[in-house]
Design a protein around this motif. Structure first.
Motif, PDB file in Angstrom:
ATOM      1  N   ARG A 152      -1.200   0.233   7.349  1.00 24.20           N
ATOM      2  CA  ARG A 152      -2.630   0.392   7.089  1.00 24.20           C
ATOM      3  C   ARG A 152      -3.365   1.103   8.230  1.00 24.20           C
ATOM      4  NH1 ARG A 152      -6.529  -1.454   3.746  1.00 24.20           N
ATOM      5  NH2 ARG A 152      -8.633  -1.701   4.607  1.00 24.20           N
ATOM      6  N   HIS A 153      -3.053   0.743   9.470  1.00 25.54           N
ATOM      7  CA  HIS A 153      -3.881   1.190  10.593  1.00 25.54           C
ATOM      8  C   HIS A 153      -3.251   2.300  11.431  1.00 25.54           C
ATOM      9  CE1 HIS A 153      -6.787  -1.950   9.789  1.00 25.54           C
ATOM     10  NE2 HIS A 153      -5.805  -2.824   9.726  1.00 25.54           N
ATOM     11  N   THR A 154      -1.979   2.600  11.222  1.00 33.00           N
ATOM     12  CA  THR A 154      -1.340   3.698  11.956  1.00 33.00           C
ATOM     13  C   THR A 154      -0.823   4.775  11.016  1.00 33.00           C
ATOM     14  OG1 THR A 154      -0.708   2.414  13.909  1.00 33.00           O
ATOM     15  CG2 THR A 154       0.646   4.319  13.386  1.00 33.00           C
ATOM     16  N   LEU A 155       0.044   4.403  10.090  1.00 31.67           N
ATOM     17  CA  LEU A 155       0.736   5.393   9.266  1.00 31.67           C
ATOM     18  C   LEU A 155      -0.218   6.191   8.383  1.00 31.67           C
ATOM     19  CD1 LEU A 155       3.423   6.593   8.344  1.00 31.67           C
ATOM     20  CD2 LEU A 155       3.560   4.753   6.634  1.00 31.67           C
ATOM     21  N   GLN A 156      -1.021   5.495   7.584  1.00 24.99           N
ATOM     22  CA  GLN A 156      -1.891   6.214   6.655  1.00 24.99           C
ATOM     23  C   GLN A 156      -2.998   7.008   7.362  1.00 24.99           C
ATOM     24  OE1 GLN A 156      -0.679   6.746   4.023  1.00 24.99           O
ATOM     25  NE2 GLN A 156       0.069   4.969   2.880  1.00 24.99           N
ATOM     26  N   PRO A 157      -3.639   6.465   8.405  1.00 23.40           N
ATOM     27  CA  PRO A 157      -4.614   7.296   9.130  1.00 23.40           C
ATOM     28  C   PRO A 157      -3.987   8.549   9.739  1.00 23.40           C
ATOM     29  CG  PRO A 157      -4.992   4.990   9.620  1.00 23.40           C
ATOM     30  CD  PRO A 157      -3.708   5.051   8.850  1.00 23.40           C
ATOM     31  N   GLY A 208       0.803  -1.202   0.000  1.00 20.67           N
ATOM     32  CA  GLY A 208       0.000   0.000   0.000  1.00 20.67           C
ATOM     33  C   GLY A 208       0.841   1.259   0.000  1.00 20.67           C
ATOM     34  N   VAL A 209       2.087   1.146   0.375  1.00 19.44           N
ATOM     35  CA  VAL A 209       3.016   2.271   0.396  1.00 19.44           C
ATOM     36  C   VAL A 209       4.313   1.855  -0.277  1.00 19.44           C
ATOM     37  CG1 VAL A 209       4.058   1.677   2.626  1.00 19.44           C
ATOM     38  CG2 VAL A 209       3.994   4.063   1.903  1.00 19.44           C
TER      39      VAL A 209
END
Length: 230
Positions: free
Chosen positions: A117-122, A95-96
């Motif tokens: 998915r659940h820390t960096l992008q949010p 995803g990155v």
């Protein structure tokens, strides 16, 4: 009376867990402690336990990896090397993007996907209203002792269980650096602290510049058996 109620409650909980384990009770996978970790699902209080199980169960880890969206390629085992690697993977992105591919144990690869998915992008969406396009890192596997000391314990890097993250590049090209931006009192520093704190949900150890001077330019993250978040 209170003791009997407590005992009854424990028996009910124990019976329910046995029922789930035996398959007598049907519960959603995210609430089943023995179901494979789904990286795409929202983390809950069972996520840490499921991550821990991956360390000793390669087949379970492979199932979790299948839900990660990572692009990986298996690496040849090196059982006779000074720092042997068994079941290692080369992570090429997902995803990155990555500044370069890196070697990882399966548990590290799954934890990285969960973190992205659940820390960096949010965090990026909250602070900058745009995603992170690339993670810049300083490497993962390195056959060495902790802090490169001549004597002492092997680093988690020696088993490809650790990654050193130096910074991030946003979709608009803006770069955020741990070395440059951590000491500041601005948006970038806020983002880095939010990412550091959230990383502790995916990795067992997260060391930032707050830990010591050796980590002034990166976040060390690993999936070892100790738990440290600083």
């Amino acid at each position: 009376m209170g003791r009997w109620l407590l005992l009854a409650g424990l028996l009910i909980i124990g019976g329910s867990l046995i029922g789930v384990w035996r398959g007598w009770l049907d519960v959603p996978p995210q609430w089943n402690p023995w179901a494979p970790l789904d990286v795409q699902a929202t983390p809950n209080w069972l996520t840490g336990y499921k991550l821990m199980r991956l360390r000793s169960d390669p087949a379970l880890c492979e199932q979790a990896l299948g839900s990660s969206g990572l692009r990986v390629s298996p690496q040849a085992d090196s059982p006779d090397a000074k720092c042997p690697l068994i079941g290692a993977l080369r992570v090429q992105g997902g995803g990155v993007g990555l500044s370069s591919s890196f070697l990882a144990s399966c548990p590290l690869a799954v934890a990285f996907a969960l973190f992205e998915r659940h820390t960096l992008q949010p965090a990026a969406q909250q602070v900058y209203s745009q995603p992170v396009a690339r993670v810049d890192h300083l490497g993962s596997f390195a056959c060495r002792n902790v802090y490169n000391r001549e004597n002492g314990a092997l680093s988690r890097h020696a088993s490809a269980d650790a990654l050193d993250i130096a910074g991030f590049r946003l979709a608009d090209g803006r770069a955020i650096s741990v070395l440059r931006d951590w000491p500041k009192q601005n948006q970038d520093a806020q983002f880095l602290r939010q990412v550091r704190d959230g990383a502790c949900e995916a990795f067992s150890v997260v060391l930032s510049p707050d830990y010591n001077a050796a980590h002034r330019n990166h976040f060390h993250v690993d999936v070892g058996r100790w738990s440290v978040c600083r």
